[in-house]
Design a protein around this motif. Structure first.
Motif, PDB file in Angstrom:
ATOM      1  N   THR B 717     -50.004  11.970 -54.261  1.00 12.58           N
ATOM      2  CA  THR B 717     -48.546  11.935 -54.198  1.00 12.58           C
ATOM      3  C   THR B 717     -48.122  10.649 -53.519  1.00 12.58           C
ATOM      4  OG1 THR B 717     -48.522  14.316 -53.925  1.00 12.58           O
ATOM      5  CG2 THR B 717     -46.502  13.157 -53.395  1.00 12.58           C
ATOM      6  N   THR B 725     -40.474  11.096 -54.330  1.00 10.75           N
ATOM      7  CA  THR B 725     -41.918  11.302 -54.475  1.00 10.75           C
ATOM      8  C   THR B 725     -42.328  11.036 -55.910  1.00 10.75           C
ATOM      9  OG1 THR B 725     -41.598  13.619 -54.991  1.00 10.75           O
ATOM     10  CG2 THR B 725     -41.991  13.066 -52.687  1.00 10.75           C
ATOM     11  N   VAL B 726     -43.586  10.680 -56.095  1.00  6.42           N
ATOM     12  CA  VAL B 726     -44.137  10.481 -57.433  1.00  6.42           C
ATOM     13  C   VAL B 726     -45.494  11.169 -57.482  1.00  6.42           C
ATOM     14  CG1 VAL B 726     -44.843   8.829 -59.170  1.00  6.42           C
ATOM     15  CG2 VAL B 726     -43.030   8.226 -57.583  1.00  6.42           C
ATOM     16  N   ALA B 727     -45.678  12.020 -58.455  1.00  2.61           N
ATOM     17  CA  ALA B 727     -46.995  12.638 -58.659  1.00  2.61           C
ATOM     18  C   ALA B 727     -47.814  11.691 -59.517  1.00  2.61           C
ATOM     19  CB  ALA B 727     -46.839  13.974 -59.351  1.00  2.61           C
ATOM     20  N   PRO B 743     -47.413   7.611 -63.544  1.00  5.63           N
ATOM     21  CA  PRO B 743     -47.117   8.286 -64.818  1.00  5.63           C
ATOM     22  C   PRO B 743     -46.192   7.449 -65.698  1.00  5.63           C
ATOM     23  CG  PRO B 743     -45.968   9.341 -62.987  1.00  5.63           C
ATOM     24  CD  PRO B 743     -46.876   8.327 -62.381  1.00  5.63           C
ATOM     25  N   VAL B 744     -45.314   6.670 -65.100  1.00  8.51           N
ATOM     26  CA  VAL B 744     -44.453   5.751 -65.858  1.00  8.51           C
ATOM     27  C   VAL B 744     -44.433   4.430 -65.104  1.00  8.51           C
ATOM     28  CG1 VAL B 744     -42.889   7.379 -66.966  1.00  8.51           C
ATOM     29  CG2 VAL B 744     -42.500   6.716 -64.614  1.00  8.51           C
TER      30      VAL B 744
END
Lengths: 267, 855
Positions: B717, B725-727, B743-744
């Motif tokens: 994370t 937050t970014v997973a 993810p992006v």
């Protein structure tokens, strides 16, 4: 149809946010979903996309003598929203006498909400999510009695820990299936980490492994009138809520299957 | 005034003409030309004339390499003189192939063939699907279960096993020695092949045994025929070469039969649970020997060993530092592990461990190479076996590598095709375990102190001290166990020369044991333990036979020597069945761990280098020195390792010349026996493919990183500075840094503060970091306030997880012999092209003396 009450023992735990998010996520998982707000705050409609507090809703069922059938709203994702309602003109709420009358009915009929929800015609795998006021309150109490599963939202705060034992005792006394979920957890804070360890020891397997991380995008999405899980799908908080929704989905499906099997066995 | 007037008139005329023709004021000459010939279109219609002229101009510019703004002079020059072009590389760029291949996991050649044959495949697939729907389906699993039931019933009858085995022996002897006319031999082959093809579909162990038996029968027939029919030579020279080839074949038969015995019944041992009472668990010393490896390689292993799940007071970790480095001493004190050094540095790693044995007292000793990072569950998985079996002296687990070895890197087969070690740790050790013959492999193992002290510590007589130690333990009647569960992982050797060096050491050591402590002599071993050990040693003598096979077709193609006294048809009738059936049986046994034909590739690469060490060690086991395998290095420039590939370039050259000689021969002197020439040429072609692959491996592809980065994929994370937050997933790890795949795509500034959190079970661990690089979806982080405590936490969340290496092999493509053959041929072809490219590069470098532009 299974009813899940979303509860907490302190204010600002994120009940309404979670109710709204889970409603959308369960609808994606092919459950017919009804999100009910049993809280005079009357804010669920805002999460559902309404720009003003709705006038009609659950309260209409109390005051309008049983005819509130057109109070529910349908979202574009198929979720049915039943907010509390009762907003008046100029942004005012119901007057004091009306509020007192509603409260007295809720006090007088312990299973009022349960009976009302039992009249809702949803398929076997349908889910009713009930957002409540902070416990202890008559609204939370009604929701607990109506629920098959109580989802307790625990923010990693000292106050939440302090009030938790009383709520646990109450739920144990009423013999309710319970799942605790930590919300707004920030791994950067040692306090949160410590409280999570404490909760894990206290609650064991009833504490969901999906802890929802604190994310600044959650209030931001509300301000923008967006669905957080749709607008920020890559955030960790959205991932956590997806996990929780999957858990609830499989719980609801297996419970529904068991109910159908029991009914079939009985006939 | 007078000079300005014509110009003005010209401009006026131009303006008028432009209006008439419908040309813009600033249009180029081409538009004028078009407009002179074509009228402007009516409004609403497309301007086809201009459109086509633009396309033509673009094409011409591309062809002649003229720039957008170049004038007429350049156009004119380009019409007669071509510009300097960069030379095109013939060999495919592995990295680009990897990207293009994407999710498809076959080689390029296979992909191309599949694309060509798509219509055929579609029709055939449709027909077979319809046939299958029409025919009743066979429940293969049920067949297998029923066979298992029968065998269990047979097993209950007393003396049945002996009777069946004796009957089988008699039948086999008859089968091997019965002469048949050629046509009957072909029919026999077809029948056996049909049985094999059906048996292949039945799961279970007994069908495997049937396939192995059939293979033994066909091999035996071939052996008998080969020995009795094909050893008549006309001249003494032919006889010499003929017998050389024959002896190489004898070697392959022995290895084939020993291999069947070794791997027929893999044990698949499960871990034994430990007693509930933790107080009864024994004490364990963990030894991590190191010599010259950098701290960044050693510290993760030490920290992971220290956090293994075992009672704190019963686990002691020791760093055995043969380099006597002050930095390591400080590190050991800081993280709270033992630190042992010695005065005399004798017998390398074995001596290092033996010295530490005298200073420690734990009941069991776990040994890890300094770059093998154990998971937290290592001890709890392995120790149960000792408590169940008091005679057990060794428990070994697989060596797993999380980075690609040179083969995998240079041919892009990582996690696609099983690597060289897969066969040993996946199948051979498990097969050995059935005969109680598991070897100690130097790392990722636990040894009981009592037995080890009884044999005088780790063996020091040879350079493969590990296998020799377990041989000594087996001689004393102790048991061994192998758990095929990856519980530790490490770095593979980085460069081909390092890889070859390691294999040379193994080969030399095994040859030494063969001489010093031959498993067929001496007391204490069971027959099959002797088979297992001797097969492991014989395996390393493959160098000479492999070279013989690589050169033998040349004997005929160059000199016309008949080294195989049989005509082409009989060779087809005996050799093909033997190779085909043995190939199918091996594909069945080994397919999961080694694809068909890959053994040939691996052995061809190493053959030349193992010949000399094994021979020297065989003649005089005391000669030769120990070489440490270098780890943690890095290849910064793409290059062809000429020193490594030189022998193969020679062999390749000889084989290619032999092909040419074959073409000449088939049209001139040997017109009477074209099949023999063709068969030798086919053999030679196969050799060219193998040697091409061997040369191609020597072309080291560039590694991009600066420090050594370990591939690592766990969820993480990110916590950005604005609270979002970014997973995401981690990509790789190096001391003090972490690579992340987002993810992006995100735009993050260099130096921006960021938080990253990894989880171990239900616990989050938070690390503060700054962005070191950010390109697209790939993010590099550098940790702040880094300490050994933080590193320990990170290791616990990553390499130390009990499930870190579970299901690591699920990405492998299943073995299909034909596809595998094409894959190997493709490798050989690419290898030859790489050699050609490298030759041209070398020529460039000599004549042009200008660095080639990267491209």
């Amino acid at each position: 149809m299974k009813t899940i009450a979303i509860l907490s023992s302190v204010g600002g735990a994120g009940r309404t946010m979670l109710t709204a998010a889970l409603a959308g996520l369960l609808a994606v998982r092919k459950h017919p979903v009804l999100a009910v707000e049993c809280d005079p705050a009357n804010v669920l409609g805002l999460y559902g996309g309404a720009s003003d507090p709705p006038r009609r809703g659950l309260a209409s069922y109390v005051t309008a003598e049983g005819d509130g059938g057109d109070a529910a709203l349908e979202g574009e994702d198929g979720v049915l929203w039943l907010p509390w309602g009762g907003a008046g003109d100029d942004g005012r709420g119901p007057d004091a006498a009306q509020a007192a009358a509603i409260d007295s009915i809720l006090h007088g009929q312990r299973f009022w909400l349960r009976d009302l929800l039992s009249r809702v015609d949803l398929p076997a795998n349908g889910v009713v999510l009930v957002d409540t006021a902070a416990w202890p309150s008559i609204h939370a109490s009604q929701a607990i009695d109506a629920a098959h599963l109580v989802l307790v939202v625990v923010p990693p705060q000292p106050l939440a820990c302090a009030t938790l034992p009383r709520l646990r005792a109450e739920l144990a006394a009423r013999n309710k299936a319970t799942l605790y979920v930590a919300n707004a957890v920030s791994p950067a804070l040692q306090l949160h980490t410590d409280i999570l360890v404490l909760l894990r020891n206290l609650l064991g397997a009833t504490l969901s492994p999906y802890r929802i991380h604190a994310d600044a995008g959650v209030p931001e999405a509300l301000a923008r009138n967006e669905n957080f899980c749709v607008s920020a799908p890559h955030s960790q908080a959205a991932h956590d809520m997806q996990g929780l929704a999957s858990w609830l989905s499989s719980w609801a499906t297996s419970e529904a299957r068991r109910t159908v099997a029991a009914a079939g066995g009985a006939s | 005034m007078t000079r300005a007037q014509p110009a003005q008139a010209l401009a006026q005329f131009k303006h008028m003409a432009a209006q008439e023709l419908g040309v813009g004021a600033d249009a180029g000459g081409r538009v004028w030309l078009v407009r002179l010939l074509f009228r402007p279109p009516r409004p609403g219609q497309r301007d086809w004339a201009l459109h086509w002229s633009n396309a033509l101009a673009r094409h011409m510019r591309d062809e002649l390499a003229v720039g957008e703004r170049d004038g007429m002079g350049v156009w004119f020059r380009r019409l007669f003189f071509r510009p300097r072009r960069r030379r095109v590389r013939l060999a495919a760029d592995m990295r680009k192939i990897g990207q293009r291949r994407g999710r498809q996991r076959h080689s390029l050649l296979n992909g191309r063939l599949a694309a060509w044959l798509k219509p055929v495949h579609g029709v055939a697939g449709g027909v077979s699907r319809r046939l299958e729907a029409w025919l009743p389906s066979v429940p293969w699993q049920k067949v297998s279960d029923r066979v298992d039931g029968w065998s269990a019933q047979l097993d209950r009858m007393s003396h049945m096993k002996t009777v069946v085995l004796l009957a089988a022996l008699v039948a086999a002897l008859v089968f091997w020695t019965t002469p048949l006319p050629l046509s009957a031999q072909f029919q026999l082959f077809l029948m056996v092949a049909a049985v094999m093809i059906v048996t292949r579909r039945i799961p279970g162990r007994w069908p495997t045994m049937l396939m192995v038996s059939l293979s033994i029968l066909m091999t035996g027939r071939y052996m008998w025929w080969r020995t009795t029919q094909t050893l008549h030579f006309v001249t003494p020279v032919e006889a010499i070469f003929g017998y050389i080839l024959f002896s190489a074949e004898i070697y392959t038969w022995v290895v084939l039969f020993f291999g069947y015995a070794q791997t027929a019944w893999p044990l698949n041992r499960r871990p034994v649970p430990l007693p509930v009472d933790v107080a009864s668990w024994p004490t364990v010393d963990v030894f991590i020997p190191t010599y010259n490896e950098p701290m960044s390689v050693v510290s993760p292993a030490v920290l992971a060993a220290k956090s293994m799940d075992w009672p704190r007071d019963k686990l002691r970790v020791y760093v055995l530092d043969d380099g006597t480095r002050e930095e390591f001493h400080r590190f050991a004190v800081e993280v709270g592990v033992g630190y042992i050094t010695r005065e005399e540095h004798r017998s390398a790693k074995a001596g290092n461990i033996n010295h530490a044995l005298t200073l420690t007292s734990g009941e069991y000793i776990a040994i890890f190479d300094c770059d093998h990072i154990p998971t937290r569950s290592f001890l709890q998985t392995t120790m149960g076996e000792f408590l169940r079996d008091p005679k057990c002296a060794i428990v070994q687990t697989p060596h797993h590598f999380f980075s690609p070895d040179p083969f995998e890197r240079n041919y892009d087969t990582f996690l696609r095709i099983p690597n060289e070690g897969s066969l040993f740790y996946g199948l051979i050790q498990d097969g050995n375990d059935f005969w109680n013959g598991t070897f100690f492999c130097g790392s990722c193992a636990v040894i009981k102190r009592g037995p080890l002290e009884e044999i005088g510590g780790i063996a020091v007589e040879t350079v493969t001290e590990d296998a020799h130690t377990s041989l000594k333990l087996h001689r004393r009647g102790y048991n061994s166990a192998y758990l095929r569960i990856v519980q530790a992982a490490g770095l593979a050797t980085e460069s081909l020369s390092g890889h070859i060096g390691q294999r040379i050491r193994w080969a030399r050591g095994m040859a030494q044991i063969f001489r010093v402590d031959n498993p067929w002599r001496g007391k204490g071993l069971s027959f099959f333990q002797r088979v297992c050990y001797s097969n492991a040693m014989l395996h390393f003598f493959y160098g000479v036979p492999r070279l013989i096979f690589l050169l033998m077709p040349c004997a005929y193609l160059f000199f016309g020597l008949h080294v195989f006294a049989a005509d082409g048809i009989s060779v087809m009738a005996y050799v093909m069945p033997y190779l085909f059936i043995a190939g199918m049986a091996n594909s069945r046994i080994q397919g999961q761990y080694r694809h068909s034909f890959w053994a040939e590739v691996y052995e061809s690469v190493l053959a030349w280098y193992t010949v000399l060490p094994t021979t020297i060690a065989f003649i005089n086991p005391k000669k030769g020195k120990f070489n440490v395998t270098a780890k943690g290095g890095l290849i910064e420039e793409e290059y062809l390792d000429w020193t490594v590939s030189k022998p193969y370039v020679w062999l390749l050259g000889i084989n290619i010349l032999a092909m040419l000689a074959g073409v000449v021969r088939i049209f001139t002197t040997q017109r009477d026996e074209p099949t023999t020439v063709l068969m030798n040429m086919f053999w030679g072609m196969f050799n060219v493919a193998m040697l091409g692959a061997a040369v191609g491996v020597a072309k080291e592809s560039r590694q991009v990183r600066v420090a050594h980065h370990v591939p690592l994929r766990v969820p993480a994370t990110l916590i950005l500075s604005d609270g979002k937050t970014v997973a995401c997933h981690t990509e790789n790890y190096s001391t003090g840094g972490l690579g992340i795949v987002l993810p992006v795509e995100f735009k993050l500034e260099r130096g921006q503060a960021i938080g990253v959190s990894l989880s171990r079970g239900s616990m989050d661990y938070y690390f503060r970091a700054v962005v070191a690089r950010c390109s697209g979806a790939h993010l590099g982080l550098k940790f702040e306030d880094w300490s050994y405590e933080k590193e320990r936490q990170l290791i616990q969340c990553t390499f130390g997880r009990a499930d870190a290496w579970i299901r690591w092999d699920q990405e492998y493509v299943p073995d299909a012999p034909l596809r595998s053959f094409l894959e190997v041929i493709d490798m050989g072809y690419q290898g030859v092209l790489r050699l050609f490219d490298a030759c041209l590069d070398a020529v460039d470098a000599i004549f042009v003396r200008r660095p080639r532009q990267p491209g």
